[in-house]
Design an enzyme around this catalytic site. Structure first.
Site, PDB file in Angstrom:
ATOM      1  N   THR A 117       6.927   9.713  -2.257  1.00 62.79           N
ATOM      2  CA  THR A 117       7.242   8.364  -2.281  1.00 62.79           C
ATOM      3  C   THR A 117       7.259   7.665  -3.879  1.00 62.79           C
ATOM      4  O   THR A 117       8.063   6.979  -4.393  1.00 62.79           O
ATOM      5  CB  THR A 117       6.553   7.404  -1.422  1.00 62.79           C
ATOM      6  OG1 THR A 117       5.284   7.655  -1.607  1.00 62.79           O
ATOM      7  CG2 THR A 117       6.830   7.438  -0.013  1.00 62.79           C
ATOM      8  N   ARG A 126       0.000   6.444   1.311  1.00 60.20           N
ATOM      9  CA  ARG A 126       0.371   4.914   0.952  1.00 60.20           C
ATOM     10  C   ARG A 126       0.663   4.780  -0.130  1.00 60.20           C
ATOM     11  O   ARG A 126       0.861   3.383  -0.604  1.00 60.20           O
ATOM     12  CB  ARG A 126      -1.139   4.192   1.454  1.00 60.20           C
ATOM     13  CG  ARG A 126      -1.402   3.979   3.171  1.00 60.20           C
ATOM     14  CD  ARG A 126      -2.628   3.367   3.546  1.00 60.20           C
ATOM     15  NE  ARG A 126      -3.128   2.413   2.386  1.00 60.20           N
ATOM     16  CZ  ARG A 126      -4.128   2.494   1.661  1.00 60.20           C
ATOM     17  NH1 ARG A 126      -5.048   3.582   1.601  1.00 60.20           N
ATOM     18  NH2 ARG A 126      -4.529   1.531   0.694  1.00 60.20           N
ATOM     19  N   LYS A 127       0.962   5.647  -1.101  1.00 59.12           N
ATOM     20  CA  LYS A 127       1.604   5.427  -2.605  1.00 59.12           C
ATOM     21  C   LYS A 127       3.010   4.924  -2.615  1.00 59.12           C
ATOM     22  O   LYS A 127       3.892   5.868  -2.869  1.00 59.12           O
ATOM     23  CB  LYS A 127       0.983   6.569  -3.203  1.00 59.12           C
ATOM     24  CG  LYS A 127      -0.423   6.821  -3.345  1.00 59.12           C
ATOM     25  CD  LYS A 127      -0.567   8.131  -4.164  1.00 59.12           C
ATOM     26  CE  LYS A 127      -1.997   8.476  -4.410  1.00 59.12           C
ATOM     27  NZ  LYS A 127      -2.670   9.805  -5.095  1.00 59.12           N
ATOM     28  N   THR A 128       3.312   3.730  -2.023  1.00 58.81           N
ATOM     29  CA  THR A 128       4.537   3.391  -1.984  1.00 58.81           C
ATOM     30  C   THR A 128       4.799   2.218  -2.603  1.00 58.81           C
ATOM     31  O   THR A 128       3.746   1.612  -3.206  1.00 58.81           O
ATOM     32  CB  THR A 128       4.896   3.029  -0.287  1.00 58.81           C
ATOM     33  OG1 THR A 128       3.885   2.019   0.276  1.00 58.81           O
ATOM     34  CG2 THR A 128       4.869   4.239   0.534  1.00 58.81           C
TER      35      THR A 128
END
Length: 284
Positions: free
Chosen positions: A268, A136-138
């Site tokens: 990402t 979820r490191k977007t």
């Protein structure tokens, strides 16, 4: 490629928001040199080798401004492209071409960079049976684009957001009072169709997670020897994911562990953009 419903409900509003960020009232420069409508054409040119991704999003940046714009593409998402390659051509009102240029390229460059970086890492895992996952490191409000790019590059998506699955990380475990307690509470609360994944940092936590009945155990920032011991202890009683500062430079060292998944936030958050330009704009 995004399906029509996803495009309309989830993608178009984000693209429009990006355009509005770039144009609060008018494009002063364009209106100075192009006060009246005039048809023109501009070439989409790749300036380095890589995996192209985001062409549909690129096209929408112009089509949302003017449905009469024609975006002709000579390549498809997932194709390998070369430096200097003509990838497409955009034709329409020159004012629209100029206003949409930066937004369209921002998406295309970012998504292609992620797809290219992911492709290079996935190639290192080829034949191992290990699935490469994102995280979820977007970038805020860009997750739908960035996770799509990971798939185009040959990777796989971990959970999309917090609603998508149970992942008990260190702070959740701390809040619950321990691994056993956290897993028990998740089993009681979460729908039975949800798998429960637990992030562990020590062998003691691995043992607790197995005994508590976790479906997936994530080995986070462990030494190679400790991970080997963990895999041996789990012995098929749960799926295993490895995570923690995984990059292109070190992922090959993890293949011998025999785990199911390797996740990497770098897909990402650290992928460089691909250099792409719109050139040779001219009236027609």
């Amino acid at each position: 490629m995004f399906d029509p419903i996803t495009l309309k409900l989830s993608v178009d509003p984000l693209i429009l928001s990006a355009i509005k960020e770039d144009v609060t009232s008018e494009d002063v420069t364009t209106n100075s040199v192009m006060p009246q409508a005039c048809q023109g054409s501009v070439d989409l040119i790749c300036k380095e080798d890589g995996i192209i991704c985001g062409l549909q999003v690129f096209a929408r940046a112009f089509e949302l401004l003017d449905e009469k714009v024609n975006v002709e593409l000579f390549v498809q998402d997932g194709e390998q492209v070369k430096n200097g390659q003509l990838m497409g051509r955009v034709t329409g009102d020159i004012r629209v071409l100029l206003v949409g240029e930066r937004t369209g390229l921002n998406y295309l460059q970012r998504m292609s960079g992620i797809a290219t970086y992911t492709h290079s890492i996935a190639a290192l895992l080829e034949g191992s049976g290990i699935k490469l996952l994102d995280t979820r490191k977007t970038s805020p409000n860009n997750r739908i684009f960035e996770k799509y790019a990971v798939r185009i590059g040959g990777g796989n998506n971990h959970r999309y957001n917090l609603t998508d699955g149970v992942l008990l990380k260190d702070n959740h475990i701390g809040a619950a009072g321990g691994v056993r307690e956290a897993v028990a509470m998740a089993k009681e609360y979460a729908p039975f169709v949800r798998k429960i994944e637990v992030e562990v940092e020590t062998l003691d936590m691995v043992k607790e997670a197995v005994e508590a009945g976790a479906d997936i155990i994530m080995l986070d920032n462990m030494s190679h020897d400790t991970m080997k011991q963990a895999v041996d202890f789990i012995s098929g009683r749960a799926e295993i994911e490895v995570s923690g500062n995984v990059t292109k430079e070190n992922i090959a060292k993890l293949i011998d562990l025999g785990v199911d998944y390797i996740s990497s936030g770098a897909l990402t958050h650290s992928a460089p953009i691909m250099d792409i330009s719109l050139k040779n704009l001219h009236r027609i």
